[in-house]
Design an enzyme around this catalytic site. Sequence first.
Site, PDB file in Angstrom:
ATOM      1  N   CYS A 184      -6.939   1.632   1.743  1.00  0.00           N
ATOM      2  CA  CYS A 184      -6.852  -0.647   2.520  1.00  0.00           C
ATOM      3  C   CYS A 184      -7.955  -0.522   1.797  1.00  0.00           C
ATOM      4  O   CYS A 184      -8.194  -1.989   2.054  1.00  0.00           O
ATOM      5  CB  CYS A 184      -6.752   0.008   3.959  1.00  0.00           C
ATOM      6  SG  CYS A 184      -7.797   1.200   4.369  1.00  0.00           S
TER       7      CYS A 184
ATOM      8  N   GLN B 184       1.104  -1.164  -0.452  1.00  0.00           N
ATOM      9  CA  GLN B 184       0.401  -0.184   0.048  1.00  0.00           C
ATOM     10  C   GLN B 184       0.861   1.232  -0.128  1.00  0.00           C
ATOM     11  O   GLN B 184       1.905   1.433   0.799  1.00  0.00           O
ATOM     12  CB  GLN B 184      -0.997   0.058   0.963  1.00  0.00           C
ATOM     13  CG  GLN B 184      -2.254   1.279   1.112  1.00  0.00           C
ATOM     14  CD  GLN B 184      -2.535   0.995   2.182  1.00  0.00           C
ATOM     15  OE1 GLN B 184      -2.694   0.270   3.132  1.00  0.00           O
ATOM     16  NE2 GLN B 184      -3.504   2.606   2.202  1.00  0.00           N
TER      17      GLN B 184
ATOM     18  N   HIS C 234      -8.283   0.540   9.656  1.00  0.00           N
ATOM     19  CA  HIS C 234      -7.494   0.486   8.496  1.00  0.00           C
ATOM     20  C   HIS C 234      -8.581  -1.049   8.416  1.00  0.00           C
ATOM     21  O   HIS C 234      -8.917  -2.088   8.715  1.00  0.00           O
ATOM     22  CB  HIS C 234      -5.949  -0.199   9.006  1.00  0.00           C
ATOM     23  CG  HIS C 234      -5.579  -0.471   7.885  1.00  0.00           C
ATOM     24  ND1 HIS C 234      -4.748  -0.123   7.058  1.00  0.00           N
ATOM     25  CD2 HIS C 234      -4.717  -2.172   7.833  1.00  0.00           C
ATOM     26  CE1 HIS C 234      -4.489  -1.045   6.585  1.00  0.00           C
ATOM     27  NE2 HIS C 234      -4.306  -1.875   6.575  1.00  0.00           N
TER      28      HIS C 234
ATOM     29  N   ASP D 295      -2.240  -7.745   4.126  1.00  0.00           N
ATOM     30  CA  ASP D 295      -2.417  -7.026   4.551  1.00  0.00           C
ATOM     31  C   ASP D 295      -1.440  -5.214   3.895  1.00  0.00           C
ATOM     32  O   ASP D 295      -0.217  -5.671   4.350  1.00  0.00           O
ATOM     33  CB  ASP D 295      -1.986  -6.195   5.696  1.00  0.00           C
ATOM     34  CG  ASP D 295      -2.498  -4.502   6.643  1.00  0.00           C
ATOM     35  OD1 ASP D 295      -2.088  -3.760   5.673  1.00  0.00           O
ATOM     36  OD2 ASP D 295      -2.278  -5.076   8.142  1.00  0.00           O
TER      37      ASP D 295
END
Length: 235
Positions: free
Chosen positions: A95, A89, A166, A187
């Site tokens: 996200c 990211q 998030h 993630d």
Amino acid sequence: MSSRWIPLESNPEVLNSWANKAGLAHTVQFSDVYGLDEPLLAMVPQPVKAVVLLFPISPESEARRRTEDEEIKSNGQPELDPTILWIKQTISNACGTMGLIHAIANSDVTVAPESPLAQFIDQCIGKTPEERAKLLETTPLFADIHAQAASAGQSAVPTNLDTDLHFTCFVTAPSPAGTGMRVIELDGRRNGPIDRGACTDLLADAAKIIREQYMGESQSMQFNVMSLGPPSDYS
């Protein structure tokens, strides 16, 4: 991070709006997981292909993240399936889109062949996580889809784009060692995919991870869990 998007609201209407515009077939959708106890998990349409979690970022969660990342860097983790598609990211507040791409691209769900998402996934194959991030940055369509979905939420679009919430997601992948399926957390803020252990039931296994790894350290009520699977009225 290179730019900043509007935070994506965590509810099935918003996630499904994003997914359908990107090219996900209507035979699967995102649904609320109303609780992590067995009776509530039993209400979730099966089979679950991915689990998406929205959680609050706190000093405790950041300390845990740094510690775990260092442990993985020093000691390694079980070998990961090389076909897992993970993106670093680099866009602030992206996200939600990252979680959706990770969930759909790493699940055996149907994506329209000529859709933006299918083309993006094809272009990601063979690229590094950083190259995939650059591709996402330079694909205006995803920024547009994200903005449309964010504006379609139940809450007003915030003027302050700073957020302490998030998205992450959990999928399954085969073990290269041939020992069965594994739960993989994806993630974009981490250093890579994280092996969370053997998988017997993705929803139940993810619920346990969420309780122990995320909720166990927090008094916050700002958690939201959704599943990717068949619609409740689909047959």
